[in-house]
Every structure is written in structure tokens, then in C-alpha cells.
Design a protein around this motif. Structure first.
Motif, PDB file in Angstrom:
ATOM      1  N   PHE A  22      75.002  27.469  36.488  1.00  0.00           N
ATOM      2  CA  PHE A  22      73.935  27.993  35.241  1.00  0.00           C
ATOM      3  C   PHE A  22      72.765  28.799  37.211  1.00  0.00           C
ATOM      4  O   PHE A  22      72.034  27.808  37.779  1.00  0.00           O
ATOM      5  N   PRO A  23      73.717  30.004  37.511  1.00  0.00           N
ATOM      6  CA  PRO A  23      72.165  30.152  38.185  1.00  0.00           C
ATOM      7  C   PRO A  23      71.112  30.497  37.822  1.00  0.00           C
ATOM      8  O   PRO A  23      70.591  30.887  38.903  1.00  0.00           O
ATOM      9  N   GLU A  24      70.113  29.944  37.394  1.00  0.00           N
ATOM     10  CA  GLU A  24      68.575  29.961  36.413  1.00  0.00           C
ATOM     11  C   GLU A  24      68.280  28.917  37.086  1.00  0.00           C
ATOM     12  O   GLU A  24      66.732  28.794  38.100  1.00  0.00           O
ATOM     13  N   LEU A  25      68.978  27.784  38.404  1.00  0.00           N
ATOM     14  CA  LEU A  25      68.722  26.778  39.428  1.00  0.00           C
ATOM     15  C   LEU A  25      68.549  27.584  40.452  1.00  0.00           C
ATOM     16  O   LEU A  25      67.488  26.815  41.548  1.00  0.00           O
ATOM     17  N   CYS A  26      69.561  28.477  40.807  1.00  0.00           N
ATOM     18  CA  CYS A  26      68.847  28.735  42.652  1.00  0.00           C
ATOM     19  C   CYS A  26      68.310  30.309  42.156  1.00  0.00           C
ATOM     20  O   CYS A  26      67.542  30.153  43.293  1.00  0.00           O
ATOM     21  N   THR A  42      65.311  30.473  44.048  1.00  0.00           N
ATOM     22  CA  THR A  42      64.288  31.361  45.363  1.00  0.00           C
ATOM     23  C   THR A  42      62.365  31.642  44.611  1.00  0.00           C
ATOM     24  O   THR A  42      61.626  32.147  45.978  1.00  0.00           O
ATOM     25  N   ARG A  43      62.628  32.044  43.683  1.00  0.00           N
ATOM     26  CA  ARG A  43      61.193  31.979  43.169  1.00  0.00           C
ATOM     27  C   ARG A  43      60.375  31.088  43.513  1.00  0.00           C
ATOM     28  O   ARG A  43      59.308  31.386  44.508  1.00  0.00           O
ATOM     29  N   LEU A  44      60.579  30.246  44.187  1.00  0.00           N
ATOM     30  CA  LEU A  44      59.839  29.059  44.684  1.00  0.00           C
ATOM     31  C   LEU A  44      59.261  29.213  46.103  1.00  0.00           C
ATOM     32  O   LEU A  44      58.097  29.482  46.620  1.00  0.00           O
ATOM     33  N   PHE A  45      60.283  29.388  46.847  1.00  0.00           N
ATOM     34  CA  PHE A  45      60.354  29.680  48.262  1.00  0.00           C
ATOM     35  C   PHE A  45      59.375  31.380  48.034  1.00  0.00           C
ATOM     36  O   PHE A  45      58.448  30.871  49.241  1.00  0.00           O
ATOM     37  N   SER A  46      59.555  31.860  47.781  1.00  0.00           N
ATOM     38  CA  SER A  46      58.438  33.302  47.477  1.00  0.00           C
ATOM     39  C   SER A  46      57.589  33.262  47.521  1.00  0.00           C
ATOM     40  O   SER A  46      56.786  33.111  48.040  1.00  0.00           O
ATOM     41  N   GLY A  55      54.378  32.958  50.181  1.00  0.00           N
ATOM     42  CA  GLY A  55      53.838  34.371  49.763  1.00  0.00           C
ATOM     43  C   GLY A  55      54.046  35.112  50.876  1.00  0.00           C
ATOM     44  O   GLY A  55      53.856  36.125  51.414  1.00  0.00           O
ATOM     45  N   SER A  56      55.675  35.633  50.736  1.00  0.00           N
ATOM     46  CA  SER A  56      56.532  36.718  50.891  1.00  0.00           C
ATOM     47  C   SER A  56      57.838  36.365  50.141  1.00  0.00           C
ATOM     48  O   SER A  56      58.535  35.986  49.671  1.00  0.00           O
ATOM     49  N   HIS A  57      57.674  37.958  50.216  1.00  0.00           N
ATOM     50  CA  HIS A  57      59.143  38.615  49.549  1.00  0.00           C
ATOM     51  C   HIS A  57      60.441  37.991  49.998  1.00  0.00           C
ATOM     52  O   HIS A  57      60.146  37.453  51.162  1.00  0.00           O
ATOM     53  N   VAL A  58      61.548  37.115  49.697  1.00  0.00           N
ATOM     54  CA  VAL A  58      62.630  36.485  50.155  1.00  0.00           C
ATOM     55  C   VAL A  58      63.752  37.747  49.401  1.00  0.00           C
ATOM     56  O   VAL A  58      63.596  37.695  48.779  1.00  0.00           O
ATOM     57  N   GLN A  59      64.786  37.199  50.060  1.00  0.00           N
ATOM     58  CA  GLN A  59      66.015  37.523  49.641  1.00  0.00           C
ATOM     59  C   GLN A  59      67.615  36.742  49.642  1.00  0.00           C
ATOM     60  O   GLN A  59      67.571  36.541  50.771  1.00  0.00           O
ATOM     61  N   ARG A  60      68.035  35.810  48.899  1.00  0.00           N
ATOM     62  CA  ARG A  60      69.050  35.567  49.393  1.00  0.00           C
ATOM     63  C   ARG A  60      69.668  36.076  49.054  1.00  0.00           C
ATOM     64  O   ARG A  60      70.622  37.230  48.513  1.00  0.00           O
ATOM     65  N   ILE A  61      70.787  35.716  50.385  1.00  0.00           N
ATOM     66  CA  ILE A  61      71.712  36.320  50.826  1.00  0.00           C
ATOM     67  C   ILE A  61      72.783  35.316  50.259  1.00  0.00           C
ATOM     68  O   ILE A  61      74.179  36.143  50.362  1.00  0.00           O
TER      69      ILE A  61
END
Length: 226
Positions: free
Chosen positions: A181-185, A189-193, A197-203
Motif C-alpha cells: 500500500f504505497p499510499e502510506l509512503c 511525503t505529502r505531510l513532509f512537504s 513548506g517546501s517541495h520534497v522528493q522521495r529518493i
């Protein structure tokens, strides 16, 4: 006749295996740990802990690295911390993970993808709540986020890179569930962003076979005033 002195008591093999399971499970639940941490947590001698750590490391279930020290460091080399490898994680029985997966499968069948997304957002609410409560204490929101993630058992740290900062999470309590269930990841990621207050990228993610969950936080964009 000389008095008989028994040999040193040696743990039976079955006890050895059981104790090593306790050592590995303690690291799974508490994150990378020193031998001293484990000895205190499991009420074992330092010698016994070192013996079990050596066996688990030789088996490829643990990896040792120097403990990261923030602020002033005393004399001597930093203590080693022991962390689970992917092979080490795979030795655990995932009955609870399977139960969670079945529950989410039922939720998806009953409420659709939106219900799973709503659940994933709810899972991250505790991180949001703790960040809101503690974030004001930090000049940099990334520091606050890393602290909150550590409180939640994610074993997080910040690593500076040329283009910004990498948020590294060395443990993921829901990795096996997030694999299906990648919805968890995605919710994480959305919460981190949002919080940063910034675009973030999950590497990278543990759920997809990487050793560490890594999120790139870019430097703020400087806008030139014309």
C-alpha cells in the motif's frame, strides 16, 4: 582428590537462538542501538551482548557503524551502534503486518482507493500533532521534523548535500505494509512537504527494498527582485 570445579556454564543452543531473537527484536523496536543500550534493555551482561552481536553481524543480520554524536564529543572513539539489515528484518514473523494488509485490503474493497488514502493521512496525524507542538522550538523546521520522527521510532537524521538536505529514516515500522500500500509512503511525503513548506522528493524507501528511506529537501529558491 582434588575438588571438582565445573566448567563455565554455557547457554544451550536453543537459549542462544532465543536471546539473539530478543537482541534483534529490541533493535527492530528501538532502532540502532549500542551494546550498552542492549545490555541494559535486556538485562544481560556486556560480554553476552557482544557475543550475540558478533553472531548476528557475521550472519549478515546486523551492521555496525559509529554512533553519530551531535554537539560536543568527549574523548575516545564514538560507540558503535548496531542496525538491522534487510536480511535481519526478513527473519521476523510478520503476522501483524499480514493482519494490517488484510484489513487495508478489506478497506479498499469496501470504500475504494479514497478510503485507503484517508486512512494513510490519518496514520500521519500523530507526526503532524507532535510537529505542531514542538516546531516552534526550532529555527529550522527540518530539525523539528527529524526530532518528531525519532520520537515515533523512525530513527531519523539530516544529512547536508550540495542541493539541500536529505532526511534519512533508518527504520520504518510499516515497511512491509507500505510495500503493498504505497499510499502510506505518499501520505508521509505529502505531510513532509506541507510541514516544511517546501517541495520534497522521495529518493528511496525501505518499503521498496532500499536500506534507508531518503527524502530530498531542496534549498529554498531565492527570488531576485527586479
Amino acid at each position: 582428590m582434588a575438588e571438582y570445579v565445573p566448567d563455565a556454564v554455557v547457554e544451550p543452543l536453543s537459549d542462544d537462538v532465543s536471546t539473539r531473537d530478543r537482541v534483534a527484536r529490541s533493535i527492530l523496536e528501538h532502532g540502532p542501538s549500542t551494546a550498552a543500550d542492549l545490555a541494559e534493555r535486556l538485562d544481560l551482561t556486556a560480554a553476552a551482548i557482544r557475543r550475540h552481536l558478533a553472531v548476528l553481524t557475521d550472519a549478515g543480520h546486523l551492521v555496525a557503524r559509529e554512533q553519530r554524536v551531535y554537539g560536543h564529543r568527549g574523548r575516545g572513539r564514538p560507540a558503535k551502534v548496531f542496525a538491522l539489515t534487510d536480511a535481519g528484518r526478513e527473519t521476523f514473523h510478520h503476522a501483524y503486518d499480514q493482519l494490517a494488509i488484510r484489513a487495508l485490503q478489506f478497506l479498499r474493497a469496501a470504500g475504494g482507493a479514497e478510503a485507503v488514502n484517508d486512512f494513510a493521512e490519518q496514520v500521519m496525524e500523530e507526526v503532524r500533532r507532535r510537529f505542531t507542538a514542538e516546531g516552534a522550538e526550532y529555527n529550522a523546521p527540518a530539525d523539528a521534523l527529524a526530532e518528531v520522527l525519532n520520537e515515533q521510532g523512525y530513527v531519523a537524521s539530516l544529512e547536508p548535500v550540495a542541493s539541500g538536505t536529505q532526511l534519512c529514516q533508518y527504520h520504518c515500522p510499516v515497511a512491509h505494509v507500505a510495500r503493498e500500500f504505497p499510499e502510506l509512503c505518499a501520505a508521509e511525503t505529502r505531510l513532509f512537504s506541507e510541514l516544511l513548506g517546501s517541495h520534497v522528493q522521495r529518493i528511496a524507501t525501505i518499503a521498496h527494498g532500499d536500506g534507508v528511506c531518503t527524502t530530498h529537501i531542496p534549498h529554498p529558491v531565492e527570488r531576485k527582485v527586479s
